[in-house]
Structure formats: structure tokens, C-alpha cells
Design a protein around this motif. Structure first.
Motif, short mmCIF file in Angstrom:
data_model
loop_
_atom_site.label_atom_id
_atom_site.label_comp_id
_atom_site.label_asym_id
_atom_site.label_seq_id
_atom_site.Cartn_x
_atom_site.Cartn_y
_atom_site.Cartn_z
N PRO A 149 0.81 -1.21 0.00
CA PRO A 149 0.00 0.00 0.00
C PRO A 149 0.84 1.26 0.00
CG PRO A 149 -0.75 -1.55 1.68
CD PRO A 149 0.56 -2.05 1.18
N LYS A 150 0.36 2.23 -0.77
CA LYS A 150 1.05 3.53 -0.78
C LYS A 150 0.85 4.21 0.56
CE LYS A 150 0.15 8.00 -2.87
NZ LYS A 150 -0.73 8.69 -3.80
N GLN A 151 1.90 4.87 1.06
CA GLN A 151 1.82 5.58 2.33
C GLN A 151 1.16 6.93 2.13
OE1 GLN A 151 2.71 4.30 5.38
NE2 GLN A 151 2.84 2.45 4.13
N ALA A 152 0.25 7.29 3.01
CA ALA A 152 -0.43 8.57 2.91
C ALA A 152 0.55 9.71 3.13
CB ALA A 152 -1.55 8.65 3.94
N ALA A 153 0.46 10.72 2.29
CA ALA A 153 1.33 11.89 2.42
C ALA A 153 0.76 12.85 3.44
CB ALA A 153 1.46 12.58 1.06
N ASN A 154 1.65 13.56 4.11
CA ASN A 154 1.22 14.61 5.02
C ASN A 154 1.02 15.89 4.21
OD1 ASN A 154 0.90 16.60 6.90
ND2 ASN A 154 2.70 16.07 8.11
N PRO A 155 -0.23 16.34 4.01
CA PRO A 155 -0.48 17.47 3.13
C PRO A 155 0.11 18.76 3.64
CG PRO A 155 -2.47 16.89 4.32
CD PRO A 155 -1.47 15.83 4.62
N THR A 156 0.35 18.89 4.94
CA THR A 156 0.90 20.14 5.45
C THR A 156 2.35 20.33 5.02
OG1 THR A 156 1.58 19.06 7.51
CG2 THR A 156 -0.61 20.08 7.47
N SER A 157 2.96 19.27 4.52
CA SER A 157 4.36 19.38 4.11
C SER A 157 4.52 19.38 2.60
CB SER A 157 5.16 18.20 4.68
OG SER A 157 4.70 16.99 4.13
N THR A 158 3.40 19.42 1.87
CA THR A 158 3.46 19.38 0.42
C THR A 158 3.15 20.75 -0.15
OG1 THR A 158 1.15 18.71 0.31
CG2 THR A 158 2.79 16.96 0.34
N SER A 159 3.30 20.85 -1.48
CA SER A 159 3.05 22.12 -2.15
C SER A 159 1.57 22.33 -2.34
CB SER A 159 3.73 22.11 -3.52
OG SER A 159 3.10 21.16 -4.36
N VAL A 160 1.22 23.48 -2.94
CA VAL A 160 -0.19 23.75 -3.24
C VAL A 160 -0.75 22.67 -4.14
CG1 VAL A 160 -1.75 25.38 -4.37
CG2 VAL A 160 0.07 26.23 -2.90
N ALA A 161 0.08 22.12 -5.01
CA ALA A 161 -0.37 21.04 -5.88
C ALA A 161 -0.81 19.84 -5.08
CB ALA A 161 0.77 20.63 -6.83
N GLY A 162 -0.28 19.67 -3.88
CA GLY A 162 -0.67 18.56 -3.03
C GLY A 162 -1.63 19.00 -1.96
N GLY A 163 -1.06 19.35 -0.78
CA GLY A 163 -1.85 19.54 0.42
C GLY A 163 -2.99 20.50 0.35
N HIS A 164 -2.74 21.78 0.15
CA HIS A 164 -3.81 22.75 0.30
C HIS A 164 -4.81 22.69 -0.85
CE1 HIS A 164 -2.32 24.54 3.96
NE2 HIS A 164 -1.10 24.51 3.46
N LYS A 220 -3.97 13.98 7.09
CA LYS A 220 -2.81 13.66 7.93
C LYS A 220 -2.98 12.31 8.61
CE LYS A 220 0.04 15.63 11.62
NZ LYS A 220 0.22 16.78 12.55
N ALA A 221 -4.22 11.98 8.97
CA ALA A 221 -4.49 10.73 9.68
C ALA A 221 -4.96 9.61 8.75
CB ALA A 221 -5.54 10.97 10.76
N GLY A 222 -5.19 9.94 7.48
CA GLY A 222 -5.79 8.95 6.58
C GLY A 222 -7.19 8.60 7.05
N GLY A 223 -7.93 9.61 7.49
CA GLY A 223 -9.25 9.36 8.09
C GLY A 223 -10.40 9.72 7.19
N ASP A 224 -11.60 9.66 7.78
CA ASP A 224 -12.80 10.03 7.05
C ASP A 224 -13.79 10.70 7.99
OD1 ASP A 224 -14.03 7.83 8.42
OD2 ASP A 224 -13.30 6.51 6.85
N CYS A 225 -14.90 11.15 7.44
CA CYS A 225 -15.83 11.96 8.20
C CYS A 225 -17.25 11.69 7.74
CB CYS A 225 -15.48 13.45 8.00
SG CYS A 225 -16.38 14.59 9.03
N SER A 226 -18.14 11.40 8.67
CA SER A 226 -19.57 11.27 8.38
C SER A 226 -20.25 12.61 8.61
CB SER A 226 -20.20 10.21 9.28
OG SER A 226 -20.19 10.67 10.63
N ARG A 227 -21.51 12.71 8.24
CA ARG A 227 -22.23 13.98 8.44
C ARG A 227 -22.38 14.29 9.93
NH1 ARG A 227 -27.22 16.59 8.67
NH2 ARG A 227 -27.25 18.47 7.36
#
Length: 335
Positions: A2-17, A240-247
């Protein structure tokens, strides 16, 4: 592996934000109780981010919901700031590898499972021939009809054929069987979704802020920018956590952050009916002669050029010249 989840806070605009804003857009649809882009007629139940460790190859943003029949639907999105979709484009090749892994998962073709490439920068080729190809794949009923149209002179132009040939070649390197019916079936499930957050006067941002205002209680609409920022931050946390969110969990998160939200608007039935009526209306427009669809390529390009300049186009002409056929063309692409 499995690919490791990237930390978006450490990536460029093309990634994280940029990625977080796209996830936030779907969190906003989840909150509002409306279908998300790329999943019409589907009520979103969960939004996730960076789900590669759970076996989702197109892992940047994952949307799960229920269609009008109650069946599960899923949209997997890979976020890239820019994709050229050309034979030498390593970014497109990498995404095609992830697409190949996705279609190999058990039950893919037996379920309502969609795939998308989200981009920040679009182009005339993307908005024109590439989107046309994906629309044809969804609209035409067989691989033969699709490839016949692709190879039809003055209809399936060289840009369209190059896109399909590049897509096929990239999939073959990932051991997808070289059959027209398989390539067509995969194209039917693929979308290219531009999000123009970085553009001046961004339509994507305007839509987000408008929807955010409608999610807030009466008298609190002026906090729409705060709500949008909170959703973007929630998306960053999820990634960052590789998580999800319900309503329910999203509402709890926002209420604890001090937002007063409006009551739930359950418009799924009305939206489904509207979507069906719109499709019936498009189907009733006849734009064929002798069984061949009229491409009107020159007029289509004129409309695209005018739309890019102003965002508003008026089509005029005498009865029977093809105005409705042009509207049908763009209606099928949700221009």
C-alpha cells in the motif's frame, strides 16, 4: 504494498492545500445534504482522504454515498495540480497505474464505482477533445459505437484519438488486457474535474462560499468564509491521519468550533427527479442525420472560446440550424 499517505501540510499547493480544498468541497456537500460533483443523484454519507493504506489506489479523496435505489456509490479522486494527458506525461502515466489497480479490485465493474482526476489547471484540449471523449464513453451504448465515432472523419479528431491511445498504452503497461470493450468500460467510469481555486474570480470558491452561507443558521451567513476555512482545516486533519468523516461527526466538529448551522435539507428526491428530467430533455433533442451525430466542431470551438472569455454565451440562429444540438453537447458535459 500500500502507498503511504502523504502529510499534506508538508506538500506544495499542488498537493496539500489544493487537495484539502477539494476534500472540503465534498465535506460541504456532505453538510448540505446535496450530491457531490461527479456523483449526481447520490447522497454523500462519508468523505475520506489519503486512503491508500485501506486499499484505495486513487486515494487523495474518497466519497461514499447512496444512490436513489439505496445502493452504495463511490468516487475515488486523485488530485494533481497539472496533467497534460500526453504520451510523454509521467504524471498521467502514474495516475493510469492507479486507475489500473482500481479496476482490478473485486467487484469494480459490478458496482457504482467512479474515478476522477482533479486538476487545478485546465486547457483547451482538456475542456474540448478530452472531455468529449469521456462524454462519448458514458453516452454511447457499446465499445463499437464509441470507437466508430472516435475513428469517424471530422468527428473523432487526432487529439481525441491521441488521448485514447495514450490512455490505452498506459493501462497496458499495468497489465490491463488490450481489448476495446475493456478500455471503453474504464473510460466510462473516468472523469476529469477542474477546480479553479487558484484563479482570480474562482468559480469553485464562489460556489463553496455560497453553499457555506446556506449551511449556516439565519443571521450567520456572514461567517461563510470562516466555515470554509474550518472545512479546509478538517480536510487537512483527515489527510494527515488517513481518516474520514460522516455527516454527524462533521456537524459535531463544527458545532464545537462555534458554528450555528441550519437544519438538514434533504433534497435528494427532488435532485434525483431534476437530474432525470434534465436527461430526458437532452435525450429528446435529435442531433443526428441518418444515424450519424452531427459534430458541429467549428461551432463548438467558437462557443468554448467565447465562454472562456466571459463565462456567458448566448446562441442565436434561425429555426433548425442546430442551436438545440449545441446545447445538448454542452449539457452532457455540465459546462
Amino acid at each position: 504494498m500500500p502507498k503511504q499517505a502523504a502529510n499534506p501540510t508538508s506538500t506544495s499547493v499542488a498537493g496539500g492545500h489544493f487537495e484539502a480544498k477539494i476534500a472540503a468541497q465534498y465535506l460541504l456537500s456532505l453538510l448540505a445534504g446535496v450530491p457531490g460533483r461527479g456523483l449526481p443523484g447520490v447522497l454523500i454519507t462519508k468523505v475520506g482522504a489519503q486512503k491508500a493504506p485501506e486499499g484505495i489506489p486513487l486515494d487523495d479523496v474518497t466519497i461514499v454515498g447512496q444512490d436513489f435505489s439505496g445502493a452504495q456509490a463511490q468516487l475515488d479522486i486523485q488530485v494533481k495540480h497539472k496533467v497534460q494527458f500526453s504520451p510523454g506525461d509521467s504524471v498521467f502515466k502514474e495516475v493510469c497505474e492507479q486507475i489500473a489497480e482500481t479496476v482490478k479490485t473485486d467487484g469494480f465493474f459490478d458496482s457504482h464505482h467512479e474515478m476522477a482526476i482533479a486538476i487545478a489547471r485546465t486547457s483547451a484540449k482538456i475542456e474540448g477533445p478530452y472531455q468529449d471523449v469521456l462524454t462519448w464513453a458514458r453516452e454511447l451504448s457499446s465499445p463499437k459505437a464509441f470507437f466508430d465515432r472516435l475513428n469517424q472523419p471530422n468527428v473523432g479528431d487526432e487529439n481525441k484519438r491521441r488521448f485514447v491511445n495514450t490512455f490505452r498504452a498506459n493501462l497496458l503497461t499495468s497489465r490491463i488486457e488490450n481489448k476495446d470493450e475493456i478500455i471503453w468500460a474504464i473510460l466510462k467510469r473516468l472523469q476529469i474535474l477542474p477546480f479553479d481555486y487558484s484563479a482570480q474570480g474562482s468559480a469553485s470558491l464562489d460556489l463553496a462560499l455560497e453553499r457555506a452561507a446556506r449551511c449556516l443558521a439565519d443571521g450567520h451567513g456572514e461567517r461563510n468564509q470562516d466555515l470554509w476555512l474550518a472545512l479546509t482545516n478538517r480536510a487537512l486533519e483527515m489527510a494527515k491521519a488517513g481518516g474520514d468523516c460522516s455527516r454527524d461527526s462533521l456537524i459535531k466538529y463544527l458545532c464545537e468550533a462555534g458554528f450555528l448551522l441550519t437544519g438538514a435539507r434533504r433534497n435528494t428526491s427532488a435532485m434525483t427527479t431534476l437530474d432525470e428530467d434534465a436527461n430526458f430533455a437532452l435525450q429528446s433533442i435529435n442531433n443526428t442525420v441518418g444515424g450519424a451525430e452531427l459534430a458541429r466542431t467549428a461551432r463548438v470551438e467558437q462557443i468554448r472560446s467565447a465562454y472562456e472569455k466571459s463565462g456567458y454565451v448566448e446562441i442565436q440562429g434561425d429555426a433548425g440550424v442546430g442551436k438545440s444540438g449545441l446545447l445538448k453537447h454542452f449539457g452532457r458535459q455540465n459546462m
